[in-house]
Each structure stands twice: as C-alpha cells, then as structure tokens.
Design a protein around this motif. Structure first.
Motif, short mmCIF file in Angstrom:
data_model
loop_
_atom_site.label_atom_id
_atom_site.label_comp_id
_atom_site.label_asym_id
_atom_site.label_seq_id
_atom_site.Cartn_x
_atom_site.Cartn_y
_atom_site.Cartn_z
N LEU A 112 -12.81 -55.47 -13.29
CA LEU A 112 -13.29 -54.31 -12.53
C LEU A 112 -12.97 -54.44 -11.04
O LEU A 112 -12.46 -53.51 -10.41
N HIS A 138 -21.54 -56.61 -9.86
CA HIS A 138 -21.05 -56.39 -11.22
C HIS A 138 -21.21 -57.63 -12.10
O HIS A 138 -21.44 -58.73 -11.64
N SER A 165 -11.00 -48.71 -13.10
CA SER A 165 -11.72 -48.91 -11.85
C SER A 165 -10.97 -48.29 -10.68
O SER A 165 -11.57 -47.62 -9.81
#
Length: 287
Positions: A209, A221, A271
């Motif tokens: 990501l 994250h 992303s």
C-alpha cells in the motif's frame, strides 16, 4: 472515469480482489466486493491492538507491566494440545530474543504491528482474550469479520475455526481508530486511539500500500500475507486533502511468476489510483 478503469483492470485480474476507498466521514468513493470474506492473515492484529488499549482504558490491563515471553499457547479448539509459533514464520527476531525473559504488552503490541510478529501477537492475544477482540470488531461496526484463533493455531484451523475479514470491515476498524483520536468514540479514548494510530504509522513493511504513495506520505497501515493471500489496509493523511481509508484484499492471486510480488504491485497500483483522486473522493451514487 478513474473508477471505471480500475474496475475493468480488477475484473481482468485473476483471483479475488476486494477494495474499499473513501474519506473517513463519508460513504466510500469506490468499492469492489467490499463484503467478500478473505482469510485475515496479519490484518487481524489491528483488532488485537484495539483489544489491548480498550483493556488499558478500563484499567483491566497495564500495557507497561512486564509479562513473560513464552512460546506456548492454548488452542482455540477445545481439548487440543497447546501450540507453539515457529521462528521461520515470524518477521521479528527482536521478540524471539526475549523468549524466557519478560517484555511489556505495549512493546509486544508495537512489534505485532510494525514488524508483524506472530509471537508477539499470540502473547498479547493471550492476555486480552478472544472475546475482547470480538468486542472490538463489533464496536467498530464490522459485519463479517471475526478473530477465532491465534496465529499458527493449526488444530483450530483444521477444525474450521478461522479469522475472516472483509475490506469494508477493515476500513471500519481503521476509521474508528482514526476518528477516535479527535472525538471519543465507541472503541477507546482519544489517548488510546492516538497510541494505536502511532503504532500503525510506524509500520515498517512498506512494500504494498505505501509503495503506491509519494515518499514521505503519512499512512497508518497494516498489511498481511500468507501463501495465496496479500492484504493491506490503511488511513492515508495527505497534506493537501482530508484523510482517507484504502483497503485492498487479494486472495488466490496467481498472476505472474511470483504471486506475492504480483499482489504487492496490484495493491500499490490501487493505492496510487486512490491517491490521484484524493481531492475528490466523493461518495459514489447508488446504482
């Protein structure tokens, strides 16, 4: 449209791909199979983190109290023998170096997130308990996700006790933590949510990501991976737009010579696509 192009790409991708993208305070701008369940891999560690700091809020646990670092755990399958973690499945030698000694739950929880240590996860889970993790999922509004067992509890896994997640539920959990840093919410106090967010901001695995974001972008994250599975879920904090949540879950993704490499690249592309639309993440009208 950006989302139409992304939809076409994901429709042509082998395996199952779920996506959730949107600002914290609105309906999502884009979803794809948001309620599809996937094996959680290490993304379930965010719910374990939440259970620890909920317990700290109530005084049920002191996160700074040292606890024994032992590699033996009760199985979630009734009557099954205790199980152990394998060092070769872990990502953090710092936790294994403490086996036979003691460490604080706060430190173990940090290693569980930033290095994704399985041993640290099972140690924290052993102190908070599965019912406390279930409460975290429920309070965050999760509909299909739950944590039935610890990591490497193969007897429980073989008995059908598992850890499913969905992209929508991971987004709900991360969003609850992020919003809770400013306003008291259902999960924990602002101070506890801030501590959790700081751990997620310290994530050291940047290969999926975060790889789709410009260098230096703040992103809280957690990712997770096992054979055939690669997920990443985060809250992104742009300097020029409101924060947003992006979650990508991939299962049975065999494209290319190395399935995990292909899945990491796919997550990075999603992303990057969401980042490019960050100033206009308006909710998608119902069809």
């Amino acid at each position: 449209m950006t989302w139409d192009r992304l939809d076409r790409e994901l429709a042509d991708t082998a395996g199952t791909v779920s996506v959730y993208a949107g600002r914290l305070d609105t309906a999502p701008a884009y979803t794809r199979l948001p309620q599809q369940t996937h094996y959680a891999a290490s993304t379930m560690k965010v719910a374990v983190l939440g259970a620890l700091y909920r317990a700290a809020d109530t005084g049920a646990l002191d996160p700074d109290a040292p606890v024994p670092v032992e590699n033996e755990f009760d199985s979630a399958k009734p009557g099954a023998p205790r199980f152990r973690c394998g060092p070769s499945y872990d990502n953090d030698p710092a936790v294994w170096a403490k086996v036979g000694g003691r460490a604080s739950l706060r430190w173990l929880a940090e290693r569980m997130i930033v290095r994704s240590s399985n041993l640290a996860t099972n140690l924290v889970l052993g102190h908070v308990g599965l019912p406390a993790v279930a409460a975290v999922w429920a309070l965050s509004g999760a509909r299909h996700s739950h944590t039935g067992r610890g990591i490497e509890d193969f007897a429980a896994r073989d008995a059908g006790i598992d850890n499913p997640v969905t992209a929508a539920d991971l987004a709900a959990l991360l969003g609850t933590i992020a919003r809770g840093t400013e306003t008291p919410g259902p999960l924990a106090s602002p101070a506890a949510c801030t501590t959790m967010l700081q751990a997620l901001l310290g994530q050291e695995h940047q290969e999926d990501l975060a790889a789709g974001l410009p260098d230096g972008t703040r992103v809280a994250h957690k990712n997770g991976w096992v054979r055939g599975v690669r997920h990443a879920a985060g809250v992104v904090f742009p300097d020029d737009a409101p924060p947003y949540t992006v979650v990508v879950c991939t299962s049975d993704h065999p494209d290319g010579g190395d399935p995990d490499t292909a899945a990491r690249r796919l997550i990075a592309r999603v992303s990057a696509t969401v980042w490019a639309t960050r100033r206009d993440l308006t909710p998608t009208p119902p069809s």
